[in-house]
Design a protein around this motif. Structure first.
Motif, PDB file in Angstrom:
ATOM      1  N   GLU A   1      41.979  26.453  44.040  1.00  8.07           N
ATOM      2  CA  GLU A   1      43.367  25.870  44.327  1.00  8.07           C
ATOM      3  C   GLU A   1      43.344  25.734  45.919  1.00  8.07           C
ATOM      4  N   LEU A   2      42.672  26.796  46.520  1.00  8.86           N
ATOM      5  CA  LEU A   2      42.795  26.851  48.071  1.00  8.86           C
ATOM      6  C   LEU A   2      42.094  25.604  48.526  1.00  8.86           C
ATOM      7  N   ILE A   3      40.827  25.389  47.960  1.00  8.27           N
ATOM      8  CA  ILE A   3      40.117  24.272  48.244  1.00  8.27           C
ATOM      9  C   ILE A   3      40.781  23.167  48.237  1.00  8.27           C
ATOM     10  N   SER A   4      41.790  22.887  47.025  1.00  9.88           N
ATOM     11  CA  SER A   4      42.146  21.608  46.759  1.00  9.88           C
ATOM     12  C   SER A   4      43.587  21.526  47.845  1.00  9.88           C
ATOM     13  N   ALA A   5      44.036  22.402  48.208  1.00  7.85           N
ATOM     14  CA  ALA A   5      45.321  22.608  49.062  1.00  7.85           C
ATOM     15  C   ALA A   5      44.715  22.068  50.335  1.00  7.85           C
TER      16      ALA A   5
ATOM     17  N   SER B   1      39.687  30.208  39.983  1.00  9.94           N
ATOM     18  CA  SER B   1      40.597  29.470  39.773  1.00  9.94           C
ATOM     19  C   SER B   1      41.467  29.195  41.179  1.00  9.94           C
ATOM     20  N   VAL B   2      41.607  30.464  41.659  1.00  9.97           N
ATOM     21  CA  VAL B   2      42.452  30.539  42.825  1.00  9.97           C
ATOM     22  C   VAL B   2      41.664  29.836  44.156  1.00  9.97           C
TER      23      VAL B   2
ATOM     24  N   GLU C   1      51.781  32.901  46.928  1.00  9.86           N
ATOM     25  CA  GLU C   1      52.282  32.901  45.491  1.00  9.86           C
ATOM     26  C   GLU C   1      51.035  33.100  44.773  1.00  9.86           C
ATOM     27  N   LEU C   2      49.940  32.523  44.900  1.00  5.86           N
ATOM     28  CA  LEU C   2      48.499  32.694  44.260  1.00  5.86           C
ATOM     29  C   LEU C   2      47.973  34.012  44.341  1.00  5.86           C
ATOM     30  N   LEU C   3      48.374  34.935  45.283  1.00  5.80           N
ATOM     31  CA  LEU C   3      47.984  36.283  45.240  1.00  5.80           C
ATOM     32  C   LEU C   3      49.036  37.235  45.318  1.00  5.80           C
TER      33      LEU C   3
ATOM     34  N   MET D   1      41.454  31.609  54.510  1.00  9.17           N
ATOM     35  CA  MET D   1      42.291  32.076  53.240  1.00  9.17           C
ATOM     36  C   MET D   1      41.180  32.395  52.134  1.00  9.17           C
ATOM     37  N   ILE D   2      40.071  31.930  52.199  1.00 10.19           N
ATOM     38  CA  ILE D   2      39.196  32.385  51.012  1.00 10.19           C
ATOM     39  C   ILE D   2      38.718  33.744  51.560  1.00 10.19           C
TER      40      ILE D   2
END
Length: 232
Positions: free
Chosen positions: A88-92, A84-85, A32-34, A69-70
């Protein structure tokens, strides 16, 4: 002590508790983010390639997954991925590391029953801190006679574990949801491999079943394991 089997070893993730579903949920969020940069199927292919590439660097587990993912995000966006993406990946990943443990059906009863008559080991891959957290939250820790967190599950690793515990491979059984990691390597060194499939399995863990091998068995559920052992 039973005549045939002295030791039953168990995998952890997706054998004792849910794990892969949280990776899939995070991967859906990743897509979704990408979505503005690439199609979900292509992104999944690129991520899997990165995970394969990075296993030797990061090993198995959530931290390596997040780093892959990063890396994939940077690649598919040609280094234009918004900060910001990445955030969000780190938070996930941090959310995954905090997720409560959900035991699979029949796990506690089955291990409790077998622990009365056998030596019980946990043999799992992944990040040490995360696996220790999950084991502590599971409430199963006191049922195991030994805990082995390894970077890979190869025939040599199993041989080392069984030797350290004074176990002859032919008197050991490994139980898990990965054909590649939990079944084939133990069989190769003379132990038994029992496959208990999970509804979601990481592509990297897929392998052909050793159909017809005398030390291979498959079960629909872990609840059936004591009955299987009684018949062998």
């Amino acid at each position: 002590m039973p005549d045939k089997f002295a030791t039953i070893a168990f995998d952890a993730d997706d054998t004792l508790w849910e794990n892969e579903q949280f990776f899939r949920m995070t991967q859906d969020r990743f897509a979704e983010l990408l979505a503005d940069f690439t199609e979900a199927d292509h992104l999944a292919e690129r991520l899997l390639a990165a995970e394969r590439r990075n296993l030797g660097h990061y090993g198995f587990g959530i931290k390596g997954f997040v780093l892959s993912m990063i890396e994939t995000a940077i690649e598919v966006t040609e280094e234009r991925v918004p900060a910001s993406v990445i955030s969000e990946l780190i938070s996930a990943g941090q959310d995954m590391l905090r997720h409560p443990i959900n035991l699979l059906d029949g796990v506690e009863e089955t291990i409790g029953t077998l622990a009365e008559t056998h030596e019980i080991l946990l043999v799992t891959k992944g990040d040490l801190l995360d696996q220790e957290r999950k084991l502590a939250q599971s409430g199963l820790g006191d049922l195991f006679d030994g805990i082995e967190v390894v970077s890979a599950k190869t025939p040599e690793v199993y041989s080392t574990i069984f030797a350290r515990h004074g176990i002859a491979p032919e008197r050991a059984m490994m139980v898990g949801n990965s054909m590649k990691s939990d079944v084939l390597p133990p069989i190769e060194i003379g132990a038994w491999g029992v496959y208990v499939p999970h509804n979601i399995t990481w592509a990297i863990e897929h392998a052909e079943a050793p159909e017809g091998h005398p030390r291979y068995r498959t079960l629909d559920t872990l609840r059936d394991l004591p009955g299987l052992i009684a018949t062998l």
